[in-house]
Design an enzyme around this catalytic site. Structure first.
Site, PDB file in Angstrom:
ATOM      1  N   ARG A   1      -8.545   5.655 -19.209  1.00 30.36           N
ATOM      2  CA  ARG A   1      -7.369   5.688 -18.332  1.00 30.36           C
ATOM      3  C   ARG A   1      -6.213   4.970 -18.995  1.00 30.36           C
ATOM      4  NH1 ARG A   1      -6.118   1.236 -15.292  1.00 30.36           N
ATOM      5  NH2 ARG A   1      -5.531   2.476 -13.486  1.00 30.36           N
TER       6      ARG A   1
ATOM      7  N   LEU B   1     -17.673   0.018  -0.795  1.00 29.13           N
ATOM      8  CA  LEU B   1     -18.431   1.046  -1.516  1.00 29.13           C
ATOM      9  C   LEU B   1     -18.196   0.960  -3.024  1.00 29.13           C
ATOM     10  CD1 LEU B   1     -17.960   4.127   0.847  1.00 29.13           C
ATOM     11  CD2 LEU B   1     -19.864   2.513   0.731  1.00 29.13           C
ATOM     12  N   GLY B   2     -17.658  -0.172  -3.483  1.00 33.99           N
ATOM     13  CA  GLY B   2     -17.473  -0.365  -4.914  1.00 33.99           C
ATOM     14  C   GLY B   2     -16.638   0.733  -5.552  1.00 33.99           C
TER      15      GLY B   2
ATOM     16  N   TYR C   1       0.823  -1.210   0.000  1.00 37.43           N
ATOM     17  CA  TYR C   1       0.000   0.000   0.000  1.00 37.43           C
ATOM     18  C   TYR C   1       0.858   1.262   0.000  1.00 37.43           C
ATOM     19  CZ  TYR C   1      -4.131  -2.870   1.072  1.00 37.43           C
ATOM     20  OH  TYR C   1      -5.149  -3.795   1.042  1.00 37.43           O
TER      21      TYR C   1
ATOM     22  N   GLY D   1     -16.129   3.621  -4.580  1.00 41.20           N
ATOM     23  CA  GLY D   1     -16.790   4.912  -4.458  1.00 41.20           C
ATOM     24  C   GLY D   1     -18.085   5.031  -5.231  1.00 41.20           C
TER      25      GLY D   1
ATOM     26  N   ALA E   1      -3.861   2.156 -19.191  1.00 35.28           N
ATOM     27  CA  ALA E   1      -3.891   0.781 -18.676  1.00 35.28           C
ATOM     28  C   ALA E   1      -2.630   0.420 -17.911  1.00 35.28           C
ATOM     29  CB  ALA E   1      -4.105  -0.197 -19.826  1.00 35.28           C
TER      30      ALA E   1
END
Length: 355
Positions: free
Chosen positions: A232, A214-215, A60, A217, A234
């Protein structure tokens, strides 16, 4: 429900809060996280409310999440249950710096202990199945770390149910450290885990933690159909914006937005935020109980998320949310549930196993 209404974790006696503090947003290295000050405010609020279950991973924010967490827990290590993960590659180009094998497990644990500033990890997860490492190597590696005292409990994340079942059976057969926790993606927009993973966890004694409750967001109502065409890079992986991540992992879809619409309607009727309703739906799950991992970018978002603990959803509302997000169970589950099948199995009698 409150954070200090503790639950035992799976088949263990370890007491943990019903909602875990996720730290994937601790650190701004990926472009969308919280800085040190905001991360500390969330951490402090969680502990003030009685929370004790902290979730992180070596990967992270390129290790920053563990480093920040190490500072935060320095004077209260014994009051928190600290979970971290190994598997993901921290040294691109080095094939042995990633994967589920013993070498990466041991080296990752040593590096995490240094970043966290502690001499033991309460719960170590295998982060994601690599489809390469023999299961006896993984389970014996967990057992050795537990026997050494550097790890106290073992868990697994993002792995097919049949592999987890093999691993748990092997550990039980050989008297090795068993798995006590399963971490999976689970939310109103990701319910396919109800086919195999959740029933398996219930049968094998695994506590269930839900990441991305929350998937990405979507269930908070932050996206609309205008966002569906979002493009985006990739190759950017987890970096970029939260919208990049949501688009990259498939959370931004017509179906997801339809479900989010139902959540928004319920939230309006109850005077709650959409995020609180989506999290409350998970908190109402039973057999097995599901513990959401909440990881917010701002203190205000985090405080709002904690409000889900106060939300009560009646049976009619739960059914409404279930219907809006329903999935086909597929074979053999749908076949087994047919009246014809039930008739030939039970011959007109009824029988059930007590919960």
């Amino acid at each position: 429900m409150k954070l200090d209404n503790y639950l035992t974790l799976g088949r263990s006696g370890l007491r943990v809060s019903p909602m875990s503090l996720g730290t994937m947003t601790f650190g701004s290295d990926w472009g969308w996280g919280a800085d040190a000050g905001e991360s500390r405010r969330m951490f402090d609020l969680y502990l003030e409310r009685g929370g004790n279950f902290i979730d992180t991973a070596n990967f992270y924010t390129n290790g920053s999440a563990e480093t920040l967490l190490g500072r935060f827990i320095a004077d209260r290590r014994e009051s928190v249950v600290l979970a971290t993960k190994y598997t993901l590659n921290m040294q691109p180009g080095n094939p042995n710096a990633g994967g589920n094998h013993r070498r990466n497990m041991v080296r990752s644990v040593e590096a995490s202990l240094k970043r966290l500033g502690t001499d033991y990890i309460d719960l170590l997860y295998l982060h994601i199945w690599d489809n390469l490492t023999p299961i006896d190597e993984v389970m014996r590696g967990f057992d050795d770390l537990v026997r050494s005292g550097k790890v106290l409990y073992a868990g697994i994340s993002d792995t097919p149910a049949w592999q987890v079942a093999r691993m748990q059976t092997l550990a039980d057969l050989r008297g090795w450290t068993p798995l006590v926790a399963l971490q999976i993606e689970h939310s109103l927009i990701e319910r396919t885990v109800e086919r195999e993973l959740l029933p398996m966890a219930h049968e094998l004694g695994l506590g269930v933690m839900a990441w991305s409750p929350l998937g990405s967001g979507v269930l908070s109502g932050k996206y609309t159909r205008a966002d569906l065409g979002h493009a985006r890079d990739a190759a950017s992986g987890v970096t970029g914006t939260r919208k990049d991540v949501a688009a990259g992992n498939g959370a931004l879809s017509e179906r997801s937005l339809d479900i989010a619409g139902t959540v928004a309607q319920v939230a309006k009727e109850q005077g709650r935020s959409s995020a609180q309703i989506a999290l409350a739906w998970l908190l109402h799950r039973t057999a097995p109980v599901v513990m959401p991992i909440i990881g917010a970018r701002t203190f205000a978002q985090f405080e709002d998320n904690l409000g889900a603990l106060d939300v009560q959803l009646d049976a009619a509302t739960l059914q409404r949310l279930d219907t809006a997000s329903a999935i086909a169970k597929g074979f053999p589950h749908d076949f087994m549930a047919l009246p014809m099948t039930q008739g030939v199995v039970f011959g007109g009698t009824t029988a059930r196993r007590p919960a």
